[in-house]
Design a protein around this motif. Structure first.
Motif, short mmCIF file in Angstrom:
data_model
loop_
_atom_site.label_atom_id
_atom_site.label_comp_id
_atom_site.label_asym_id
_atom_site.label_seq_id
_atom_site.Cartn_x
_atom_site.Cartn_y
_atom_site.Cartn_z
N GLY A 3 0.79 -1.22 0.00
CA GLY A 3 0.00 0.00 0.00
C GLY A 3 0.83 1.27 0.00
O GLY A 3 0.45 2.27 -0.62
N LEU A 4 1.96 1.29 0.71
CA LEU A 4 2.81 2.46 0.69
C LEU A 4 3.52 2.61 -0.65
O LEU A 4 3.60 3.69 -1.22
N ALA A 5 4.05 1.51 -1.16
CA ALA A 5 4.72 1.56 -2.46
C ALA A 5 3.75 1.96 -3.56
O ALA A 5 4.17 2.52 -4.58
N GLY A 6 2.47 1.67 -3.37
CA GLY A 6 1.48 2.03 -4.37
C GLY A 6 1.42 3.52 -4.64
O GLY A 6 0.98 3.95 -5.70
N LEU A 7 1.86 4.35 -3.69
CA LEU A 7 1.88 5.78 -3.92
C LEU A 7 2.91 6.19 -4.96
O LEU A 7 2.86 7.30 -5.48
N LEU A 8 3.84 5.31 -5.27
CA LEU A 8 4.89 5.63 -6.24
C LEU A 8 4.50 5.32 -7.67
O LEU A 8 5.25 5.58 -8.58
N ASP A 9 3.33 4.76 -7.89
CA ASP A 9 2.97 4.30 -9.22
C ASP A 9 1.56 4.74 -9.55
O ASP A 9 0.73 4.88 -8.69
N GLY A 10 1.31 4.96 -10.83
CA GLY A 10 -0.05 5.23 -11.25
C GLY A 10 -0.41 6.69 -11.25
O GLY A 10 0.36 7.57 -10.85
N PRO A 11 -1.63 7.02 -11.66
CA PRO A 11 -2.05 8.40 -11.84
C PRO A 11 -2.11 9.20 -10.55
O PRO A 11 -2.02 10.41 -10.57
N ARG A 12 -2.24 8.54 -9.40
CA ARG A 12 -2.31 9.26 -8.15
C ARG A 12 -1.03 9.99 -7.84
O ARG A 12 -1.01 10.91 -7.05
N ALA A 13 0.10 9.57 -8.44
CA ALA A 13 1.39 10.19 -8.12
C ALA A 13 1.90 11.05 -9.25
O ALA A 13 3.06 11.39 -9.27
N ARG A 14 1.04 11.43 -10.18
CA ARG A 14 1.48 12.20 -11.33
C ARG A 14 0.78 13.55 -11.37
O ARG A 14 -0.39 13.66 -11.04
N GLY A 15 1.52 14.56 -11.81
CA GLY A 15 0.93 15.87 -11.96
C GLY A 15 0.59 16.56 -10.66
O GLY A 15 -0.31 17.39 -10.61
N ALA A 16 1.29 16.23 -9.59
CA ALA A 16 1.06 16.93 -8.33
C ALA A 16 1.45 18.39 -8.49
O ALA A 16 2.34 18.74 -9.26
N PHE A 17 0.76 19.25 -7.77
CA PHE A 17 1.02 20.68 -7.82
C PHE A 17 1.99 21.03 -6.71
O PHE A 17 1.67 20.87 -5.53
N LEU A 18 3.19 21.48 -7.06
CA LEU A 18 4.25 21.72 -6.09
C LEU A 18 4.69 23.17 -6.16
O LEU A 18 4.90 23.72 -7.25
N LEU A 19 4.84 23.80 -4.99
CA LEU A 19 5.10 25.23 -4.95
C LEU A 19 5.96 25.59 -3.74
O LEU A 19 5.81 25.00 -2.66
N ARG A 20 6.87 26.55 -3.94
CA ARG A 20 7.57 27.19 -2.83
C ARG A 20 6.83 28.49 -2.51
O ARG A 20 6.52 29.27 -3.41
N ILE A 21 6.54 28.73 -1.24
CA ILE A 21 5.74 29.88 -0.83
C ILE A 21 6.59 30.78 0.06
O ILE A 21 7.17 30.33 1.05
N LEU A 22 6.67 32.07 -0.29
CA LEU A 22 7.49 33.06 0.40
C LEU A 22 6.57 34.12 0.99
O LEU A 22 5.87 34.83 0.25
N LEU A 23 6.58 34.28 2.31
CA LEU A 23 5.59 35.13 2.96
C LEU A 23 6.20 36.01 4.04
O LEU A 23 7.06 35.57 4.81
N ASP A 24 5.74 37.27 4.07
CA ASP A 24 6.02 38.18 5.17
C ASP A 24 4.71 38.47 5.89
O ASP A 24 3.66 38.64 5.26
N ALA A 25 4.77 38.54 7.22
CA ALA A 25 3.56 38.81 8.01
C ALA A 25 3.07 40.25 7.77
O ALA A 25 3.89 41.14 7.48
N PRO A 26 1.76 40.47 7.89
CA PRO A 26 0.73 39.48 8.21
C PRO A 26 0.26 38.75 6.96
O PRO A 26 0.21 39.33 5.87
#
Length: 346
Positions: A3-26
């Motif tokens: 089940g854990l290795a299953g995350l490495l294969d197939g459509p569930r692990a493709r096209g994830a949206f990945l972002l670096r976020i830079l923030l100053d308060a507030p």
């Protein structure tokens, strides 16, 4: 494949949206994207995680939060900070009054926020599609997982931070794989906690009789397994094996195997080049008809209908996210960028 290795294969692990976020308060971001799964790591500074039905939780540098499910939630520099930005389905970013601020907030390759440097720096990975194998695992988790820096012994967060800002050929696949590896590390750490409540099949992996049988079925679903053969492999009688398996996993061996095969088939059917015949062979059914009958019995829809629905969902997600991805990749700043966060959210 377990089940854990299953995350490495197939459509569930493709096209994830990945972002670096830079923030100053507030700052305060309300997440209404309804993504099935997200991972947020604090690289610098801190954040507060605020769910509507839970007390706020503060995270420091090195901490990670995993959000499971489609409920709305928010992250902020302080729980009292009013919402300023809303993330909608497809990762569409607007102010609270609906003004789209995708380009105004762009800070470079896969970078976004209200600052060039950021008092707080986050790495966020969002899974836009949810596979069946993934669902079998994630439904055993609480909606909010917080793992502290002292619990994690992995270079993956630093590596992901280095790779997310690179714009090289094949980089999307590299980032997907790194995010998958980080997620597996986080889930394994969570399940290994003494106070955790892992799914029965996960806990049963350590049993000397049931564990090897589970791995045989998960790694080789195409084999025509029988209870007798599994019991023989385990070195116990058929009755003793069936009883022990059911007690530990919560369902009989063949019921587990059928569920596992159908879950794999549901994910494999969403592959662009897959056919019902090839998927049937991969998951242990002699003919496409046999797979179709079992699939409809378990899922209530035919493999063809399942594939069509999956394609419609993927197409819709891709259409909405395309503009967001392109704008954060380019890194061009507009003159109005400096005012987008402050004037339109005040």
């Amino acid at each position: 494949m377990d089940g854990l290795a299953g995350l490495l294969d197939g459509p569930r692990a493709r096209g994830a949206f990945l972002l670096r976020i830079l923030l100053d308060a507030p700052w305060s971001v309300r997440l209404e994207d309804e993504a099935p799964l997200s991972v947020t790591a604090v690289v610098r500074g801190h954040l507060w995680v605020c769910a509507d039905d839970q007390d706020p939780v503060r995270l420091e540098a090195g901490d990670v939060v995993v959000r499971v499910g489609r409920d709305h939630w928010r992250i902020a520099d302080d729980p009292a900070t009013p919402d300023q930005i809303v993330i909608h389905p497809g990762q569409l970013c607007t102010t609270v009054d609906g003004h789209v601020v995708v380009e105004e907030m762009g800070q470079g390759v896969r970078s976004w926020g209200n600052s060039k440097v950021g008092e707080t720096v986050l790495l966020t990975g969002v899974y836009l599609l949810e596979g069946e194998v993934t669902r079998r695992l994630l439904r055993a988790l609480p909606r909010l997982l917080v793992l502290r820096a002292h619990e994690l012994d992995t270079p993956l967060i630093d590596l992901l931070g280095q790779e997310v800002v690179r714009d090289a050929p094949g980089q999307e696949a590299v980032l997907d794989r790194l995010l998958d590896l980080l997620l597996i590390t986080l889930l394994r750490t969570w399940f290994d906690r003494p106070q955790s409540d892992p799914p029965a099949w996960y806990a049963a992996q350590g049993d000397p009789v049931v564990g090897p049988a589970l791995r045989l079925m998960q790694h080789h679903p195409e084999h025509p397994w029988t209870v007798a053969e599994l019991a023989d492999r385990a070195g116990v009688s058929r009755a003793a094996f069936a009883r022990r398996f059911t007690d530990l996993v919560g369902e009989p061996p063949m019921t587990f195997l059928t569920g596992w095969r159908i879950a794999l088939a549901a994910d494999l059917l969403l592959e662009p080049d897959a056919t019902i015949a090839t998927v049937a062979r991969q998951v242990g059914y002699a003919t496409p008809f046999a797979l179709s009958a079992a699939f409809k019995r378990e899922r209530g829809v035919s493999p063809r209908d399942h594939r069509r629905r999956g394609a419609e969902v993927a197409t819709g997600q891709a259409r909405v996210t395309r503009s967001t991805t392109e704008s954060t990749r380019g890194g061009r700043r507009k003159a109005a960028r400096g005012s987008a966060w402050t004037t339109r959210t005040s």
